[in-house]
Design a protein around this motif. Structure first.
Motif, PDB file in Angstrom:
ATOM      1  N   THR A 192       0.834  -1.192   0.000  1.00 39.17           N
ATOM      2  CA  THR A 192       0.000   0.000   0.000  1.00 39.17           C
ATOM      3  C   THR A 192       0.876   1.251   0.000  1.00 39.17           C
ATOM      4  O   THR A 192       1.983   1.249   0.541  1.00 39.17           O
ATOM      5  CB  THR A 192      -0.928   0.050   1.227  1.00 39.17           C
ATOM      6  N   ASN A 193       0.375   2.323  -0.591  1.00 35.16           N
ATOM      7  CA  ASN A 193       1.145   3.555  -0.711  1.00 35.16           C
ATOM      8  C   ASN A 193       1.565   4.120   0.643  1.00 35.16           C
ATOM      9  O   ASN A 193       2.642   4.712   0.775  1.00 35.16           O
ATOM     10  CB  ASN A 193       0.332   4.604  -1.467  1.00 35.16           C
ATOM     11  N   ALA A 194       0.706   3.958   1.664  1.00 34.61           N
ATOM     12  CA  ALA A 194       1.011   4.525   2.976  1.00 34.61           C
ATOM     13  C   ALA A 194       2.295   3.935   3.570  1.00 34.61           C
ATOM     14  O   ALA A 194       2.948   4.572   4.402  1.00 34.61           O
ATOM     15  CB  ALA A 194      -0.157   4.311   3.934  1.00 34.61           C
ATOM     16  N   MET A 195       2.667   2.733   3.153  1.00 35.82           N
ATOM     17  CA  MET A 195       3.867   2.097   3.694  1.00 35.82           C
ATOM     18  C   MET A 195       5.146   2.795   3.253  1.00 35.82           C
ATOM     19  O   MET A 195       6.206   2.573   3.836  1.00 35.82           O
ATOM     20  CB  MET A 195       3.913   0.621   3.274  1.00 35.82           C
ATOM     21  N   SER A 196       5.067   3.639   2.234  1.00 35.30           N
ATOM     22  CA  SER A 196       6.290   4.257   1.727  1.00 35.30           C
ATOM     23  C   SER A 196       6.877   5.256   2.718  1.00 35.30           C
ATOM     24  O   SER A 196       8.085   5.508   2.706  1.00 35.30           O
ATOM     25  CB  SER A 196       6.021   4.954   0.393  1.00 35.30           C
ATOM     26  N   ARG A 197       6.060   5.857   3.590  1.00 31.71           N
ATOM     27  CA  ARG A 197       6.537   6.965   4.425  1.00 31.71           C
ATOM     28  C   ARG A 197       7.728   6.558   5.287  1.00 31.71           C
ATOM     29  O   ARG A 197       8.780   7.207   5.272  1.00 31.71           O
ATOM     30  CB  ARG A 197       5.415   7.486   5.332  1.00 31.71           C
ATOM     31  N   VAL A 198       7.590   5.487   6.055  1.00 29.58           N
ATOM     32  CA  VAL A 198       8.661   5.103   6.980  1.00 29.58           C
ATOM     33  C   VAL A 198       9.887   4.626   6.198  1.00 29.58           C
ATOM     34  O   VAL A 198      11.028   4.835   6.625  1.00 29.58           O
ATOM     35  CB  VAL A 198       8.157   4.017   7.971  1.00 29.58           C
ATOM     36  N   LEU A 199       9.678   4.024   5.031  1.00 30.81           N
ATOM     37  CA  LEU A 199      10.803   3.599   4.201  1.00 30.81           C
ATOM     38  C   LEU A 199      11.526   4.815   3.623  1.00 30.81           C
ATOM     39  O   LEU A 199      12.758   4.858   3.578  1.00 30.81           O
ATOM     40  CB  LEU A 199      10.305   2.686   3.076  1.00 30.81           C
ATOM     41  N   SER A 205      10.462  10.263  19.706  1.00 26.78           N
ATOM     42  CA  SER A 205      11.829  10.775  19.613  1.00 26.78           C
ATOM     43  C   SER A 205      11.983  12.145  20.268  1.00 26.78           C
ATOM     44  O   SER A 205      13.061  12.484  20.758  1.00 26.78           O
ATOM     45  CB  SER A 205      12.259  10.858  18.143  1.00 26.78           C
ATOM     46  N   GLU A 206      10.907  12.949  20.256  1.00 29.32           N
ATOM     47  CA  GLU A 206      10.950  14.303  20.829  1.00 29.32           C
ATOM     48  C   GLU A 206       9.717  14.518  21.710  1.00 29.32           C
ATOM     49  O   GLU A 206       8.757  15.176  21.300  1.00 29.32           O
ATOM     50  CB  GLU A 206      10.979  15.348  19.701  1.00 29.32           C
ATOM     51  N   PRO A 207       9.711  13.972  22.927  1.00 25.71           N
ATOM     52  CA  PRO A 207       8.506  14.042  23.776  1.00 25.71           C
ATOM     53  C   PRO A 207       8.025  15.455  24.040  1.00 25.71           C
ATOM     54  O   PRO A 207       6.832  15.674  24.258  1.00 25.71           O
ATOM     55  CB  PRO A 207       8.950  13.352  25.071  1.00 25.71           C
ATOM     56  N   SER A 208       8.928  16.449  24.015  1.00 28.01           N
ATOM     57  CA  SER A 208       8.513  17.822  24.309  1.00 28.01           C
ATOM     58  C   SER A 208       8.406  18.677  23.055  1.00 28.01           C
ATOM     59  O   SER A 208       8.277  19.895  23.139  1.00 28.01           O
ATOM     60  CB  SER A 208       9.511  18.466  25.274  1.00 28.01           C
ATOM     61  N   ALA A 241       3.274   8.898  11.798  1.00 28.41           N
ATOM     62  CA  ALA A 241       4.454   9.757  11.735  1.00 28.41           C
ATOM     63  C   ALA A 241       4.533  10.653  12.979  1.00 28.41           C
ATOM     64  O   ALA A 241       5.614  10.844  13.560  1.00 28.41           O
ATOM     65  CB  ALA A 241       4.408  10.619  10.469  1.00 28.41           C
ATOM     66  N   ALA A 242       3.390  11.183  13.398  1.00 30.54           N
ATOM     67  CA  ALA A 242       3.361  12.039  14.581  1.00 30.54           C
ATOM     68  C   ALA A 242       3.689  11.249  15.842  1.00 30.54           C
ATOM     69  O   ALA A 242       4.367  11.749  16.750  1.00 30.54           O
ATOM     70  CB  ALA A 242       1.990  12.707  14.704  1.00 30.54           C
ATOM     71  N   GLU A 243       3.210  10.010  15.922  1.00 28.78           N
ATOM     72  CA  GLU A 243       3.514   9.178  17.089  1.00 28.78           C
ATOM     73  C   GLU A 243       5.008   8.878  17.159  1.00 28.78           C
ATOM     74  O   GLU A 243       5.616   8.890  18.240  1.00 28.78           O
ATOM     75  CB  GLU A 243       2.700   7.887  17.037  1.00 28.78           C
ATOM     76  N   GLN A 244       5.619   8.591  16.015  1.00 28.27           N
ATOM     77  CA  GLN A 244       7.055   8.312  16.012  1.00 28.27           C
ATOM     78  C   GLN A 244       7.845   9.563  16.361  1.00 28.27           C
ATOM     79  O   GLN A 244       8.881   9.483  17.028  1.00 28.27           O
ATOM     80  CB  GLN A 244       7.468   7.751  14.648  1.00 28.27           C
ATOM     81  N   GLY A 277       6.094  18.877  20.522  1.00 31.99           N
ATOM     82  CA  GLY A 277       4.810  19.482  20.205  1.00 31.99           C
ATOM     83  C   GLY A 277       4.549  19.547  18.707  1.00 31.99           C
ATOM     84  O   GLY A 277       5.351  19.114  17.880  1.00 31.99           O
ATOM     85  N   LEU A 278       3.399  20.126  18.361  1.00 30.39           N
ATOM     86  CA  LEU A 278       2.981  20.186  16.967  1.00 30.39           C
ATOM     87  C   LEU A 278       3.919  21.062  16.140  1.00 30.39           C
ATOM     88  O   LEU A 278       4.184  20.762  14.970  1.00 30.39           O
ATOM     89  CB  LEU A 278       1.539  20.709  16.874  1.00 30.39           C
ATOM     90  N   VAL A 279       4.427  22.133  16.716  1.00 33.77           N
ATOM     91  CA  VAL A 279       5.345  23.011  15.976  1.00 33.77           C
ATOM     92  C   VAL A 279       6.578  22.230  15.533  1.00 33.77           C
ATOM     93  O   VAL A 279       6.999  22.292  14.374  1.00 33.77           O
ATOM     94  CB  VAL A 279       5.755  24.222  16.839  1.00 33.77           C
ATOM     95  N   GLY A 280       7.159  21.454  16.450  1.00 37.87           N
ATOM     96  CA  GLY A 280       8.332  20.662  16.106  1.00 37.87           C
ATOM     97  C   GLY A 280       8.033  19.612  15.055  1.00 37.87           C
ATOM     98  O   GLY A 280       8.847  19.371  14.153  1.00 37.87           O
ATOM     99  N   PHE A 281       6.875  18.973  15.173  1.00 38.64           N
ATOM    100  CA  PHE A 281       6.497  17.962  14.184  1.00 38.64           C
ATOM    101  C   PHE A 281       6.382  18.588  12.796  1.00 38.64           C
ATOM    102  O   PHE A 281       6.868  18.036  11.803  1.00 38.64           O
ATOM    103  CB  PHE A 281       5.182  17.300  14.586  1.00 38.64           C
TER     104      PHE A 281
END
Length: 569
Positions: free
Chosen positions: A161-168, A327-330, A320-323, A332-336
């Motif tokens: 599926t196309n969605a699998m490409s992101r992490v790769l 990696s960066e618990p603090s 992607a946001a969960e990953q 936030g959305l701006v950093g993501f």
């Protein structure tokens, strides 16, 4: 016309006294009828391979090639069949693997592929912990291949599926490995992903006019360019942002007039809901945007498979946001969003600078007809390959999925890697798929096995592999225990469609909880229900609520509480 007009039919049959059809296994019903009508003279030569019939989802009918011999047979004058069984591309071990898989299909013409090529290297089976380990292991193997003097362009990575490409893509980008999506678009350049990101940008910067103009009518809500111009023009006059007009009733009523009144008022209500999303929790923000806006409905008129693909890409932004949060618990959305922007910009730069020597990434459907010395097939898990929608897969669809696997294997010329993950984050959920049945169909003598569990080949900002796996397993155990307890107590009905997610935290009531297990509530969307389980850390508390009419739902309380009121028993 050809069916009804005999004169016209004869004229066109004479016009084409010989007919050659390539890829006959991919013909649809209309093409089949034309061949039968024009080919009554029986000077018809069709080439094709039933084992590569992978386009049933777009109307191709494998029965056309399976029935060719009977369709054109005449008494005393049978159809001539020539089997092209010699393969000039792949090694012997790769062909044995492909034959072992495809022989499990019943709808096929009997043939055995063979080659005079060398035996070749065994197929490498990668068993990994999760999709991150899988992507890192694939990237590391590609780098080793390139360091041996081989061009990147001799490598291909396939996925279902196309969605699998992101992490790769992320893993290749980490190692500065140039890549190209064959027949597709880089993940963050896909239209539906850009829509999600535009909503998120507007949350962190309500004055982002580009983001507003992109999403104000996505999904369609009757707000055209004229209405948008009126809104932005009025905002400029008032020296405020257009979103501030949406938030202030005394300003909104001055521009929400006539035909624009209903759509603007609706969008105003939506915007005020979106503003309640917790900017410190990127996954909750992405989930909230997708669910509150009903973004998936924007693609409801597309063919079902394409619509599902688009929605899957949107929900993959949650993963992607969960990953990123791991990696960066603090951050936030701006950093993501900064990371998303950086990835998109790096991708554009690579497209400008990489030239032609790039790893080729594509879905298995796009791989047909191509060949590469080194091939990776990712996601060999039951549910992904074969792709299973719903509780089970129909026999004809399973056979097409098996043909897809066969196509993928036979694209490899010299080396083939197959990989599976024990735990996979995808579409914003955590899945625990068993190994694909297709792996069992490959003869065991074809394999060499490598367990890549926890072996990240590059430095990574995420927690150490052991810690991350321990946290994920602890979370899964807690979620399972919580659901089991709720079932035992009768708070959740058996058979509820509930998928525990990977969420770290305690499932016991906390001092600051505004809800308690056993409470009756009324939700603005789902109606009456009973709180079954509370879990997760204080800043990302989750409630599992058994609704009277909608079954069990898992809600992020950061933005669900405004829609919940307490009810009597």
């Amino acid at each position: 016309m050809l069916e009804k007009d005999a004169v016209a039919r004869r004229r066109w049959q004479e016009r084409f006294p010989y007919i050659l059809i390539d890829e006959y296994q991919d013909t649809n019903t209309a093409q089949y009828k034309l061949v039968r009508l024009l080919g009554e003279h029986r000077n018809v030569c069709a080439t094709g391979d039933p084992d590569q019939a992978i386009y049933g989802w777009r109307g191709a009918d494998i029965k056309n090639i399976l029935n060719f011999k009977t369709d054109f047979h005449k008494d005393g004058d049978p159809v001539t069949e020539i089997k092209l069984e010699q393969n000039y591309r792949s090694t012997q071990v790769i062909l044995r693997a492909a034959q072992g898989v495809i022989e499990n299909n019943t709808e096929r013409l009997d043939k055995t592929i063979r080659t005079e090529n060398a035996e070749g290297k065994p197929i490498t089976m990668l068993s990994v912990d999760d999709e991150l380990d899988e992507s890192y292991a694939i990237a590391a193997a590609i780098e080793r291949f390139h360091q041996s003097g081989k061009p990147y362009g001799e490598t291909a990575v396939f996925y279902r599926t196309n969605a699998m490409s992101r992490v790769l893509e992320d893993a290749l980008r980490r190692r500065a490995i140039p890549y190209q999506l064959h027949g597709g678009t880089r993940f963050y350049d896909r239209e539906e992903v850009k829509h999600v990101v535009a909503y998120l940008k507007l949350l962190v910067n309500p004055r982002d006019s580009g983001a507003l103009s992109r999403i104000i009518n996505v999904p369609k809500r009757g707000i055209g360019d004229t209405t948008l111009d009126q809104l932005t023009g009025f905002a400029d006059e008032q020296l405020v942002a257009p979103t501030e007009v949406l938030e202030r009733p005394e300003l909104l009523q001055q521009v929400a007039v006539g035909r624009a009144a209903g759509p603007l008022n609706d969008f105003s209500r939506l915007w005020r809901l979106l503003k309640t999303l917790p900017l410190g929790d990127p996954p909750a923000c992405v989930r909230g945007v997708i669910d509150l806006t009903n973004l998936g409905s924007h693609y409801k008129d597309l063919p079902p498979a394409e619509c599902e693909d688009r929605v899957g890409n949107m929900r993959e932004v949650i993963t992607a946001a969960e990953q990123y949060r791991e990696s960066e618990p603090s951050g936030g959305l701006v950093g993501f969003l900064e990371q998303v922007g950086l990835n998109a910009e790096v991708g554009k730069r690579e497209d400008r600078e990489a030239g032609q020597d790039r790893v080729q990434m594509m879905t298995l459907h796009a791989a047909k007809g191509l060949e590469f010395p080194l091939v990776f097939i990712a996601g060999l898990e039951e549910g992904l390959l074969p792709l299973i929608r719903g509780k089970q897969i129909e026999a004809d669809k399973l056979e097409e999925e098996r043909r897809l696997m066969y196509v993928g294997i036979t694209r490899a010329m010299k080396e083939l890697y197959l990989s599976r993950a024990r735990c996979r984050g995808l579409y914003g959920q955590t899945f625990h798929f068993p190994p694909s049945r297709f792996l069992e169909e490959v003869p065991s003598t074809c394999f060499t096995s490598r367990d890549a569990t926890g072996k990240h080949p590059v430095p990574d900002p995420t927690p150490p592999p052991g810690q991350r796996r321990q946290t994920m397993q602890q979370s899964r155990d807690e979620a399972k225990a919580a659901v089991a307890a709720a079932l035992d107590s009768g708070l959740i009905k058996k058979g509820s469609n509930l998928r525990p997610t990977t969420q770290v935290g305690d499932d016991r009531p906390a001092d600051g909880d505004q809800l308690q297990p056993g409470q009756r509530i009324i939700h603005a969307t789902f109606g009456r229900g009973t709180v079954a389980v509370l879990r997760g850390p204080p800043d990302a508390r989750v409630a599992i609520i058994e609704f009277d009419k909608h079954g069990a739902k898992e809600l992020q309380l950061n933005f669900a509480l405004p829609k919940i009121t307490l009810a009597g028993s």
